[in-house]
Write an enzyme that holds these catalytic residues in place. Structure first.
Site, PDB file in Angstrom:
ATOM      1  N   ARG A   1      26.817  33.671  34.487  1.00 18.65           N
ATOM      2  CA  ARG A   1      27.839  33.373  35.479  1.00 18.65           C
ATOM      3  C   ARG A   1      27.713  31.973  36.044  1.00 18.65           C
ATOM      4  NH1 ARG A   1      29.304  38.741  37.156  1.00 18.65           N
ATOM      5  NH2 ARG A   1      30.783  38.828  38.866  1.00 18.65           N
TER       6      ARG A   1
ATOM      7  N   ARG B   1      35.042  36.071  45.686  1.00 16.97           N
ATOM      8  CA  ARG B   1      34.567  36.192  44.305  1.00 16.97           C
ATOM      9  C   ARG B   1      35.408  35.341  43.360  1.00 16.97           C
ATOM     10  NH1 ARG B   1      35.073  42.136  44.101  1.00 16.97           N
ATOM     11  NH2 ARG B   1      35.018  41.989  41.840  1.00 16.97           N
TER      12      ARG B   1
ATOM     13  N   ARG C   1      34.673  49.806  45.849  1.00 18.81           N
ATOM     14  CA  ARG C   1      33.412  49.099  46.051  1.00 18.81           C
ATOM     15  C   ARG C   1      33.436  48.314  47.364  1.00 18.81           C
ATOM     16  NH1 ARG C   1      32.818  46.055  40.426  1.00 18.81           N
ATOM     17  NH2 ARG C   1      32.375  44.379  41.871  1.00 18.81           N
TER      18      ARG C   1
ATOM     19  N   LYS D   1      36.583  42.783  31.793  1.00 15.32           N
ATOM     20  CA  LYS D   1      35.359  42.705  30.989  1.00 15.32           C
ATOM     21  C   LYS D   1      34.679  44.075  30.855  1.00 15.32           C
ATOM     22  CE  LYS D   1      33.389  39.723  33.775  1.00 15.32           C
ATOM     23  NZ  LYS D   1      34.390  39.574  34.834  1.00 15.32           N
TER      24      LYS D   1
ATOM     25  N   ARG E   1      41.603  48.822  41.952  1.00 13.62           N
ATOM     26  CA  ARG E   1      40.460  49.282  41.150  1.00 13.62           C
ATOM     27  C   ARG E   1      39.587  50.246  41.970  1.00 13.62           C
ATOM     28  NH1 ARG E   1      36.772  45.131  37.857  1.00 13.62           N
ATOM     29  NH2 ARG E   1      35.678  44.623  39.754  1.00 13.62           N
TER      30      ARG E   1
HETATM   31  P1  ADP Z   1      33.169  41.446  39.043  1.00 15.71           P
HETATM   32  O1  ADP Z   1      33.099  40.940  37.620  1.00 15.71           O
HETATM   33  O2  ADP Z   1      34.311  42.353  39.260  1.00 15.71           O
HETATM   34  O3  ADP Z   1      33.033  40.374  40.090  1.00 15.71           O
HETATM   35  P2  ADP Z   1      30.478  42.520  38.816  1.00 15.71           P
HETATM   36  O4  ADP Z   1      30.251  43.976  38.838  1.00 15.71           O
HETATM   37  O5  ADP Z   1      30.282  41.795  37.523  1.00 15.71           O
HETATM   38  O6  ADP Z   1      31.956  42.357  39.359  1.00 15.71           O
HETATM   39  O7  ADP Z   1      29.561  41.790  39.901  1.00 15.71           O
HETATM   40  C1  ADP Z   1      29.492  42.201  41.238  1.00 15.71           C
HETATM   41  C2  ADP Z   1      28.548  41.309  42.017  1.00 15.71           C
HETATM   42  O8  ADP Z   1      27.212  41.380  41.477  1.00 15.71           O
HETATM   43  C3  ADP Z   1      28.881  39.822  41.985  1.00 15.71           C
HETATM   44  O9  ADP Z   1      29.857  39.467  42.942  1.00 15.71           O
HETATM   45  C4  ADP Z   1      27.509  39.192  42.276  1.00 15.71           C
HETATM   46  O10 ADP Z   1      27.176  39.284  43.632  1.00 15.71           O
HETATM   47  C5  ADP Z   1      26.559  40.095  41.525  1.00 15.71           C
HETATM   48  N1  ADP Z   1      26.335  39.623  40.134  1.00 15.71           N
HETATM   49  C6  ADP Z   1      26.676  40.270  38.985  1.00 15.71           C
HETATM   50  N2  ADP Z   1      26.332  39.558  37.895  1.00 15.71           N
HETATM   51  C7  ADP Z   1      25.752  38.410  38.356  1.00 15.71           C
HETATM   52  C8  ADP Z   1      25.209  37.249  37.725  1.00 15.71           C
HETATM   53  N3  ADP Z   1      25.169  37.107  36.383  1.00 15.71           N
HETATM   54  N4  ADP Z   1      24.719  36.259  38.534  1.00 15.71           N
HETATM   55  C9  ADP Z   1      24.725  36.364  39.859  1.00 15.71           C
HETATM   56  N5  ADP Z   1      25.240  37.423  40.526  1.00 15.71           N
HETATM   57  C10 ADP Z   1      25.751  38.449  39.789  1.00 15.71           C
END
Ligand code: ADP
Length: 218
Positions: free
Chosen positions: A89, A174, A163, A13, A128
């Site tokens: 999400r 996740r 990360r 994404k 990554r």
């Molecule tokens: P990825 O898509 O690789 O899991 P992100 O960078 O989108 O990584 O998200 C990393 C973390 O940030 C998630 O595991 C969560 O803890 C938090 N997070 C990001 N976006 C949201 C969201 N829309 N709702 C709740 N938590 C979020």
């Protein structure tokens, strides 16, 4: 374009959103990037979010919705278009977004579901790396798109790191959270007639498929 990118962690994404920003000017709104930048600045939001992020859990819906409302209230974001990466999400986040879009008179073009096989996702997440500069956060892959040979970002020169939530345990968590809380959004947006599923794994291929799908709907 006013779109949502849906897909498991590692589906691509962020990389696709960055390419769409270059091609089309669509503002890349990544809730993950926004949260990591808050964590880095040690704001009260960042301090709250860090405990959830580090263990691979979701940050509470109300916190996330507040962030998104602030972004959508910027007139330039709506004018130039946007792509949501990592938001919504959960079903409550999607419902809150629907209400916000009605209130602000914004219409989504489509929801692109990036459907990538699990073995590719696991391999991508393990390899990554991310630029540690909060205002850059460029994404690298040790195999397909490595950082500079001295381990720095090719865009801004900051160290490129793994990360904290990219340990095997946090990755598994996740992916589980994705299956349980986020995957139901596929049905939610299919019912609204907004969903387009994309099986491409190459970034340009995904971006072009999205542009084509939007053009066909207009
Ligand atoms: P990825 O898509 O690789 O899991 P992100 O960078 O989108 O990584 O998200 C990393 C973390 O940030 C998630 O595991 C969560 O803890 C938090 N997070 C990001 N976006 C949201 C969201 N829309 N709702 C709740 N938590 C979020």
């Amino acid at each position: 374009m006013q779109i949502i990118l849906l897909g498991a962690p590692g589906a691509g994404k962020g990389t696709v959103a960055k390419l769409l920003a270059k091609m089309d000017g669509a503002v890349h709104i990544s809730t993950g990037d926004i949260l990591r930048s808050e964590v880095n600045d040690r704001t009260s939001l960042g301090i709250e979010a860090k405990t959830y992020i580090d263990r691979g859990d979701l940050v509470p819906d109300s916190t996330i919705i507040g962030i998104i409302e602030q972004w959508l209230r910027q007139p330039n974001v709506v004018k130039t278009g946007f792509s949501f990466d990592g938001f919504p999400r959960t079903i409550p986040q999607a419902e809150a977004l629907d209400a916000l879009l009605v209130k602000l008179h914004i219409q989504l073009d489509l929801v692109a579901n990036l459907d990538v096989p699990r073995n590719i996702i696991l391999d991508r997440l393990a390899t990554r790396r991310t630029c540690s500069n909060p205002s850059c956060q460029e994404i690298y892959n040790l195999k397909s798109n490595p950082p500079a040979t001295d381990g720095t970002c090719r865009k801004c020169g900051s160290p490129v790191i793994q990360r904290a939530d990219e340990t095997v345990e946090a990755i598994m968590k996740r992916l589980d959270v994705y299956g349980e809380k986020t995957a139901p959004l596929i049905g939610y947006y299919a019912k609204k007639g907004l969903l387009v599923t994309i099986h491409e794994t190459n970034t340009e291929g995904v971006a072009n498929a999205i542009k084509k799908a939007i053009a066909m709907r207009r």
